[in-house]
Each structure stands twice: as structure tokens, then as C-alpha cells.
Motif scaffolding. Structure first.
Motif, mmCIF file in Angstrom:
data_model
loop_
_atom_site.group_PDB
_atom_site.id
_atom_site.type_symbol
_atom_site.label_atom_id
_atom_site.label_comp_id
_atom_site.label_asym_id
_atom_site.label_seq_id
_atom_site.Cartn_x
_atom_site.Cartn_y
_atom_site.Cartn_z
ATOM 1 N N ARG A 36 -8.427 57.092 -59.298
ATOM 2 C CA ARG A 36 -7.009 57.000 -58.960
ATOM 3 C C ARG A 36 -6.166 57.043 -60.229
ATOM 4 O O ARG A 36 -6.353 56.231 -61.137
ATOM 5 C CB ARG A 36 -6.747 55.695 -58.210
ATOM 6 N N VAL A 37 -5.245 57.979 -60.272
ATOM 7 C CA VAL A 37 -4.237 57.984 -61.336
ATOM 8 C C VAL A 37 -2.941 57.502 -60.703
ATOM 9 O O VAL A 37 -2.478 58.077 -59.712
ATOM 10 C CB VAL A 37 -4.044 59.388 -61.941
ATOM 11 N N ARG A 38 -2.389 56.439 -61.245
ATOM 12 C CA ARG A 38 -1.158 55.871 -60.689
ATOM 13 C C ARG A 38 0.007 56.151 -61.631
ATOM 14 O O ARG A 38 -0.035 55.785 -62.815
ATOM 15 C CB ARG A 38 -1.308 54.366 -60.460
ATOM 16 N N LEU A 39 1.020 56.816 -61.103
ATOM 17 C CA LEU A 39 2.220 57.167 -61.865
ATOM 18 C C LEU A 39 3.397 56.342 -61.361
ATOM 19 O O LEU A 39 3.461 56.022 -60.177
ATOM 20 C CB LEU A 39 2.569 58.639 -61.650
ATOM 21 N N ALA A 40 4.326 56.036 -62.246
ATOM 22 C CA ALA A 40 5.561 55.404 -61.797
ATOM 23 C C ALA A 40 6.731 55.914 -62.622
ATOM 24 O O ALA A 40 6.611 56.131 -63.835
ATOM 25 C CB ALA A 40 5.456 53.883 -61.922
ATOM 26 N N LEU A 41 7.844 56.122 -61.934
ATOM 27 C CA LEU A 41 9.106 56.436 -62.593
ATOM 28 C C LEU A 41 10.164 55.479 -62.073
ATOM 29 O O LEU A 41 10.236 55.233 -60.865
ATOM 30 C CB LEU A 41 9.555 57.875 -62.314
ATOM 31 N N ALA A 42 10.977 54.957 -62.974
ATOM 32 C CA ALA A 42 12.051 54.055 -62.571
ATOM 33 C C ALA A 42 13.130 54.839 -61.832
ATOM 34 O O ALA A 42 13.486 55.947 -62.228
ATOM 35 C CB ALA A 42 12.642 53.364 -63.797
ATOM 36 N N ALA B 287 7.914 53.345 -52.688
ATOM 37 C CA ALA B 287 8.872 52.686 -53.570
ATOM 38 C C ALA B 287 8.420 51.250 -53.798
ATOM 39 O O ALA B 287 7.923 50.590 -52.882
ATOM 40 C CB ALA B 287 10.264 52.705 -52.945
ATOM 41 N N ASP B 288 8.590 50.774 -55.033
ATOM 42 C CA ASP B 288 8.202 49.400 -55.342
ATOM 43 C C ASP B 288 9.013 48.900 -56.529
ATOM 44 O O ASP B 288 8.913 49.457 -57.619
ATOM 45 C CB ASP B 288 6.696 49.346 -55.664
ATOM 46 N N ASP B 289 9.809 47.878 -56.299
ATOM 47 C CA ASP B 289 10.482 47.191 -57.395
ATOM 48 C C ASP B 289 11.282 48.133 -58.307
ATOM 49 O O ASP B 289 11.127 48.125 -59.522
ATOM 50 C CB ASP B 289 9.421 46.430 -58.220
ATOM 51 N N GLY B 290 12.130 48.953 -57.682
ATOM 52 C CA GLY B 290 12.990 49.826 -58.468
ATOM 53 C C GLY B 290 12.289 51.031 -59.061
ATOM 54 O O GLY B 290 12.830 51.717 -59.918
ATOM 55 N N ARG B 291 11.076 51.279 -58.614
ATOM 56 C CA ARG B 291 10.339 52.439 -59.113
ATOM 57 C C ARG B 291 9.838 53.263 -57.926
ATOM 58 O O ARG B 291 9.667 52.747 -56.831
ATOM 59 C CB ARG B 291 9.103 51.998 -59.913
ATOM 60 N N VAL B 292 9.590 54.528 -58.196
ATOM 61 C CA VAL B 292 8.794 55.319 -57.253
ATOM 62 C C VAL B 292 7.400 55.400 -57.852
ATOM 63 O O VAL B 292 7.221 55.783 -59.011
ATOM 64 C CB VAL B 292 9.390 56.726 -57.037
ATOM 65 N N VAL B 293 6.413 54.977 -57.057
ATOM 66 C CA VAL B 293 5.023 54.928 -57.511
ATOM 67 C C VAL B 293 4.240 55.992 -56.756
ATOM 68 O O VAL B 293 4.468 56.217 -55.562
ATOM 69 C CB VAL B 293 4.407 53.534 -57.248
#
Lengths: 152, 134
Positions: free
Chosen positions: B118-124, B65-71
């Protein structure tokens, strides 16, 4: 989440393939074999997704291969009862529109054999497909929008 | 927060269900709503499938988790993916995996890290209109 299974039921003029569990790369060959056999067995293949919990691009690939095989034989593959994340994938890829019965266009009599057999879900009743694409629809989380469910 | 993360690995198609269960469980634990968790699970499964189809090895999934997102990072030995290709035609046989990833995630980035590609995904975690690229 469940193990993948595909069950085939032969009807008059159609074959119904009921998929359950999770459909991914691990079951690609099994899906292909089941759908190929179904396409060869009847002019209409109804793929019931009501109990399918997961579908990814590997599974979509299998459906599209079957669609092409059916077209080459003058047959047809149609998808019924997708829900949740499965419906979302079909929507995102356009495959729900390609292989579902368009909303508002009931399948011809005699062409939707046991779709009504104990289930209330009409073919292609997918509000998010009928609604068309808008800019904001890219953010739609179709998972959970869709309450149409197969009974079992 | 990125010093605390969950990690799993995959090496064969039979591992994909395990990877999805890992993402479902951990992302939900980090506060991602159920519908968004299913979308992240789909995206990670697509990337892991891509690894298994196009490389000779497996990969690693890291989630935090980072800054209101799941990364979530998916790292493998494949080439750096090209983003932005768009969704193929409905009756096309191939090419959907990465397009699905880009459609369901708020953020998608690719780079070469010391561990591999590396593929980096994030969802709020909160409102889902946040930050969709393109």
C-alpha cells in the motif's frame, strides 16, 4: 480529458510534432514510433505540447529516448508551449530545462521556424524554470501558474 | 471519516485514463483545489503505471477525506517501494515515477497491508505549504 493524438508536419529543416490529449503508458509505443520517425526525418524536431492535457513519466521516457536518438544523429528535439500539469512535470524532472530553449536566450534565426506561426508563446518562456530551484519551490503547484497557451 | 471512501480498480494500461478521471472527480468533490487535484491525479497515475509495468496484476485505488486532507491509497501486489531515491538526471531514461510522486504529494508512505503493498498519499485541502516530508 482527451484521447491521445500525435500529428506530424514536415517543414524545411524541421519536423513539428503536435501532441494532444493524454500521454501515458497506454500510448508509449505510439509516441515512440512518431518521435523516432520525426528524428529520422529532420535535424530539428519541435514537439508542441500546447494541446497536451496530461504527461507522466512514461511520456517523459519517450521524449528522452527521442532526445538520445537525436543526439546520436547530430539532431535536436525541443519542447514548446507546455502548460499546466504538463509544464509541472517537465519542471520537476528537469526535462523542461534540458529540452526547452533556455529563457532569455532566443533560438537562433532560422531555428525556430513556425514557433511564431500564429501563436504568441515564445519558446521556453517558463518563468518557473528561469527562476531556479529554491527550498520553497518544492511546494510550488506549477499547475495554473503558466498561462502561455497555444491557440488551438 | 475513513469508513467512507471511493474505490476503483485497474488492470491494464487502457484503465489509466479511467483511474485519473476517478481521482479528478472524487478529489474535487472532497474539496481539493483544481491545481492540487491535478497533482494527486498525476501521482496516482504514476503509481498505477508502476503496478502495470512491474507486477503481473492490477491494483486498487481508494480515496477519502481525513482531517483537512485528501488521502489516497494505491494497493498492488508489487514489492514495498523504496522512498527517498530522488529525481534522476534530466537525461536519464528511467526512475522518475516514484520521484514525481514524492515531489507532488504532501505525504507519501509505504507499507505492507493485508491486501498487498500500500502506498498512501495525502494532500492538504487548504494551504499547500502544509507538511511536505523532507
Amino acid at each position: 480529458m482527451g484521447h491521445f493524438e500525435a500529428r506530424t508536419d514536415k517543414g524545411t529543416g524541421h519536423v513539428r510534432v503536435t501532441l494532444t490529449g493524454e500521454c501515458d503508458l497506454a500510448v508509449r509505443d505510439e509516441l515512440h514510433a512518431v518521435l523516432t520517425a520525426a528524428v529520422r526525418a529532420a535535424p530539428l524536431v519541435i514537439v508542441d505540447l500546447g494541446a497536451l492535457e496530461f504527461l507522466d513519466s512514461s511520456g517523459v521516457h519517450g521524449l528522452i529516448v527521442a532526445h538520445h536518438e537525436a543526439q546520436a544523429r547530430g539532431a535536436r528535439v525541443t519542447l514548446v508551449n507546455p502548460t499546466g500539469a504538463v509544464a509541472a512535470v517537465l519542471d520537476l524532472t528537469g526535462v523542461g530545462s534540458l529540452l526547452g530553449t533556455p529563457a532569455g536566450e532566443p533560438a537562433p534565426a532560422g531555428q525556430r521556424p513556425d514557433v511564431a506561426g500564429g501563436e504568441s508563446a515564445p519558446v521556453g518562456k517558463r518563468p518557473d524554470v528561469a527562476g531556479g530551484e529554491s527550498a520553497s519551490s518544492r511546494h510550488r503547484t506549477a499547475v495554473g501558474d503558466e498561462q502561455t497557451r497555444a491557440g488551438g | 471519516m475513513s469508513d467512507e471512501f471511493y474505490e476503483t480498480t485497474y488492470a491494464e494500461p487502457g484503465d489509466l485514463a479511467k483511474v485519473r478521471e476517478f481521482v479528478r472527480t472524487r478529489a474535487a468533490h472532497l474539496g481539493l483545489p483544481e491545481t492540487r487535484t491535478e497533482l494527486l491525479t498525476l501521482a496516482v497515475s504514476e503509481l498505477a503505471t508502476n503496478t502495470l509495468q512491474h507486477t503481473t496484476g492490477g491494483g486498487v485505488v481508494r480515496l477519502w477525506a481525513d482531517d483537512g486532507r485528501v488521502v489516497c491509497d494505491v494497493i498492488d501486489g508489487g514489492p514495498v517501494r523504496t522512498l527517498g531515491r530522488g529525481m534522476p538526471a534530466a537525461d536519464a531514461l528511467r526512475g522518475r515515477g516514484l520521484a514525481i510522486v514524492e515531489r507532488v504529494c504532501d505525504e507519501v508512505g509505504v507499507d505492507a497491508s493485508e491486501d498487498g503493498t500500500r502506498v498512501r498519499l495525502a494532500l492538504a485541502v487548504g494551504r499547500h505549504e502544509a507538511g511536505h516530508p523532507g
